[in-house]
Design an enzyme around this catalytic site. Structure first.
Site, PDB file in Angstrom:
ATOM      1  N   ARG A 225       0.860  -1.179   0.000  1.00 18.94           N
ATOM      2  CA  ARG A 225       0.000   0.000   0.000  1.00 18.94           C
ATOM      3  C   ARG A 225       0.898   1.230   0.000  1.00 18.94           C
ATOM      4  O   ARG A 225       2.055   1.175   0.414  1.00 18.94           O
ATOM      5  CB  ARG A 225      -0.895  -0.010   1.241  1.00 18.94           C
ATOM      6  CG  ARG A 225      -1.987   1.040   1.212  1.00 18.94           C
ATOM      7  CD  ARG A 225      -2.796   1.029   2.502  1.00 18.94           C
ATOM      8  NE  ARG A 225      -3.770   2.108   2.519  1.00 18.94           N
ATOM      9  CZ  ARG A 225      -4.465   2.463   3.583  1.00 18.94           C
ATOM     10  NH1 ARG A 225      -4.290   1.812   4.731  1.00 18.94           N
ATOM     11  NH2 ARG A 225      -5.337   3.454   3.527  1.00 18.94           N
ATOM     12  N   HIS A 226       0.377   2.356  -0.486  1.00 13.60           N
ATOM     13  CA  HIS A 226       1.138   3.605  -0.462  1.00 13.60           C
ATOM     14  C   HIS A 226       1.414   4.035   0.985  1.00 13.60           C
ATOM     15  O   HIS A 226       0.762   3.576   1.932  1.00 13.60           O
ATOM     16  CB  HIS A 226       0.359   4.714  -1.191  1.00 13.60           C
ATOM     17  CG  HIS A 226      -0.992   4.987  -0.580  1.00 13.60           C
ATOM     18  ND1 HIS A 226      -1.157   5.741   0.562  1.00 13.60           N
ATOM     19  CD2 HIS A 226      -2.231   4.589  -0.943  1.00 13.60           C
ATOM     20  CE1 HIS A 226      -2.436   5.802   0.869  1.00 13.60           C
ATOM     21  NE2 HIS A 226      -3.119   5.108  -0.030  1.00 13.60           N
ATOM     22  N   ASN A 232      -5.152  10.669   4.899  1.00 15.34           N
ATOM     23  CA  ASN A 232      -5.185   9.592   5.902  1.00 15.34           C
ATOM     24  C   ASN A 232      -5.141  10.165   7.313  1.00 15.34           C
ATOM     25  O   ASN A 232      -5.805   9.658   8.229  1.00 15.34           O
ATOM     26  CB  ASN A 232      -4.006   8.637   5.719  1.00 15.34           C
ATOM     27  CG  ASN A 232      -4.115   7.767   4.477  1.00 15.34           C
ATOM     28  OD1 ASN A 232      -3.117   7.393   3.876  1.00 15.34           O
ATOM     29  ND2 ASN A 232      -5.334   7.441   4.074  1.00 15.34           N
ATOM     30  N   ARG A 275      -0.081   9.784  -4.177  1.00 14.00           N
ATOM     31  CA  ARG A 275       0.447   9.080  -3.018  1.00 14.00           C
ATOM     32  C   ARG A 275       1.102   7.741  -3.371  1.00 14.00           C
ATOM     33  O   ARG A 275       1.932   7.240  -2.614  1.00 14.00           O
ATOM     34  CB  ARG A 275      -0.649   8.878  -1.968  1.00 14.00           C
ATOM     35  CG  ARG A 275      -1.926   8.182  -2.442  1.00 14.00           C
ATOM     36  CD  ARG A 275      -3.000   8.344  -1.379  1.00 14.00           C
ATOM     37  NE  ARG A 275      -4.267   7.715  -1.682  1.00 14.00           N
ATOM     38  CZ  ARG A 275      -5.248   8.289  -2.369  1.00 14.00           C
ATOM     39  NH1 ARG A 275      -5.063   9.504  -2.884  1.00 14.00           N
ATOM     40  NH2 ARG A 275      -6.399   7.658  -2.555  1.00 14.00           N
ATOM     41  N   GLU A 297      -7.597   4.150  -6.526  1.00 18.88           N
ATOM     42  CA  GLU A 297      -8.468   3.805  -5.406  1.00 18.88           C
ATOM     43  C   GLU A 297      -9.919   3.703  -5.888  1.00 18.88           C
ATOM     44  O   GLU A 297     -10.286   4.275  -6.924  1.00 18.88           O
ATOM     45  CB  GLU A 297      -8.338   4.894  -4.329  1.00 18.88           C
ATOM     46  CG  GLU A 297      -9.186   4.682  -3.084  1.00 18.88           C
ATOM     47  CD  GLU A 297      -8.807   3.430  -2.314  1.00 18.88           C
ATOM     48  OE1 GLU A 297      -9.174   2.332  -2.784  1.00 18.88           O
ATOM     49  OE2 GLU A 297      -8.183   3.550  -1.242  1.00 18.88           O
ATOM     50  N   HIS A 362      -3.539   0.983  -3.479  1.00 17.30           N
ATOM     51  CA  HIS A 362      -4.363   1.504  -2.391  1.00 17.30           C
ATOM     52  C   HIS A 362      -4.925   0.357  -1.555  1.00 17.30           C
ATOM     53  O   HIS A 362      -4.779  -0.807  -1.903  1.00 17.30           O
ATOM     54  CB  HIS A 362      -5.489   2.367  -2.968  1.00 17.30           C
ATOM     55  CG  HIS A 362      -4.978   3.465  -3.845  1.00 17.30           C
ATOM     56  ND1 HIS A 362      -4.711   4.726  -3.384  1.00 17.30           N
ATOM     57  CD2 HIS A 362      -4.643   3.463  -5.168  1.00 17.30           C
ATOM     58  CE1 HIS A 362      -4.244   5.468  -4.376  1.00 17.30           C
ATOM     59  NE2 HIS A 362      -4.194   4.731  -5.465  1.00 17.30           N
TER      60      HIS A 362
END
Length: 376
Positions: A225-226, A232, A275, A297, A362
């Site tokens: 995942r990033h 976030n 991201r 995403e 994502h």
């Protein structure tokens, strides 16, 4: 509920000598079908034999003149077929029968049992002509199979080649003369060549499509995942935010980790959102970075950029519907998880064709490939 994609239950039958990758193909195919929500289960005749009659059988057990063993294996096949009938009668859609099934008598038994239940039958025959590929997969069996844990390598190689010779005594490959009415695909040397015959229906077409795109060799796939993004930190979904300080630190750590792996010809796939490619910026070296829109995403539509609390306050009905059925729920003017799976399928197929790949994506698009990728 999701409508069935099968007008009739299907039994997929593996055929081939030992060490032809039949179990590998069967399990990989089952993962693929379950991933696209076609209820599938593998029934391995070898597992039935080990459970009923124990492990450690030597090559003479598989001699077609060994009447006792022949009867035992026939019983195992019958139990497996009974379990297949039960599974397909209780919302199962595809059963994969994993075994050698080299003898015509075995295939007739399978076909008769399936025809009595009006099941469609599709045959997959794996053939290896390359001795180097054969030897490599034989050695993998030595490390994986409970039948050979107590043997040293020399004993194992002698025994296993003798076992193959016993199967060859009754082995008849699928052919136009005897099997012109059957639907099947023959896979040569793990995908170097294919022969497809009499394909009918959605399941068989999907099977051929998957097998022709499946990478059966050894490679490494990394999924990450990033790093943490600015949104976030605010617990907001979607958006196209930059990485936070902690996200930048993760990107540097990821770069350090990947350099230590020293993976040759590494390809790096990211989404088109900042991201993800910011997370990949420190990989350096000869890594080739590709941005995939399909890896973006999930589209949250009107909920993009909101927290879950804000969604509950502004769209209480949608919030409740999502809780009831997350997989099929579609955000207003956005996507569902089901849409995302369909969007990612071409990426999965392309990933199957590649060698060493690092995928930076994502939370949801990270989980989807991880359900199907084989890590061997």
């Amino acid at each position: 509920t999701c409508p069935s994609l099968c007008n009739k239950p299907t039994v997929i039958v593996m055929i081939g000598l030992p060490a032809r990758g039949k179990t590998y193909i069967a399990r990989k195919l089952a993962r693929y079908f379950n991933w696209i929500h076609i209820s599938t289960r593998v029934f391995c005749i070898g597992e039935y034999r080990r459970q009923q009659y124990g492990t450690g059988k030597r090559f003479d057990y598989y001699d077609p003149d060994n009447k006792k063993a022949k009867q035992q294996l026939k019983c195992c096949l019958k139990v497996a077929l009974d379990d297949i009938v039960t599974f397909l009668a209780n919302d199962g859609e595809v059963a994969v029968l994993d075994g050698c099934n080299t003898a015509l008598s075995q295939r007739k038994m399978i076909l008769d049992a399936c025809q009595r239940q009006c099941f469609k039958v599709f045959w997959i025959e794996s053939i290896i002509d390359d001795p180097d590929i054969e030897r490599r997969y034989i050695m993998e069996i030595k490390s994986d199979s409970p039948d050979y844990v107590a043997m040293n390598s020399n004993e194992f190689m002698f025994d296993f080649y003798k076992r193959i010779e016993n199967y060859k005594k009754v082995y008849l490959t699928l052919n136009q003369k005897n099997d012109r009415c059957l639907s099947y695909i023959k896979v040569f040397d793990f995908g170097k060549r294919f022969l497809v015959h009499k394909i009918s229906g959605h399941i068989q077409s999907r099977t051929v499509y998957f097998l022709m795109n499946t990478h059966m060799g050894h490679r490494v796939i990394y999924l990450t995942r990033h790093g943490e993004s600015m949104l976030n930190l605010e617990q907001k979904i979607g958006g196209d935010a930059d990485l936070s300080d902690r996200g930048q630190l993760y990107a540097k750590k990821l770069g350090d980790f990947m350099r230590k792996q020293n993976v040759p010809n590494l390809q790096v796939w990211t989404s088109q959102l900042k991201r993800t490619y910011q997370t990949a910026r420190h990989l350096g070296g000869d890594a080739i970075i590709e941005k995939w829109k399909a890896l973006n995403e999930i589209d949250a539509g009107v909920c993009d950029g909101l927290t879950y609390k804000e969604i509950e306050e502004r769209y209480p009905r949608d919030f409740a519907l999502r809780d009831e059925d997350k997989y099929h729920y579609r955000y207003p003017r956005g996507e569902s998880y089901e849409d995302l799976v369909n969007r990612l399928e071409p990426v999965i197929m392309e990933l199957e064709r590649q060698n060493n790949v690092l995928v930076v994506c994502h939370q949801v698009s990270f989980l989807v490939p991880s359900l199907i990728i084989d890590y061997r």
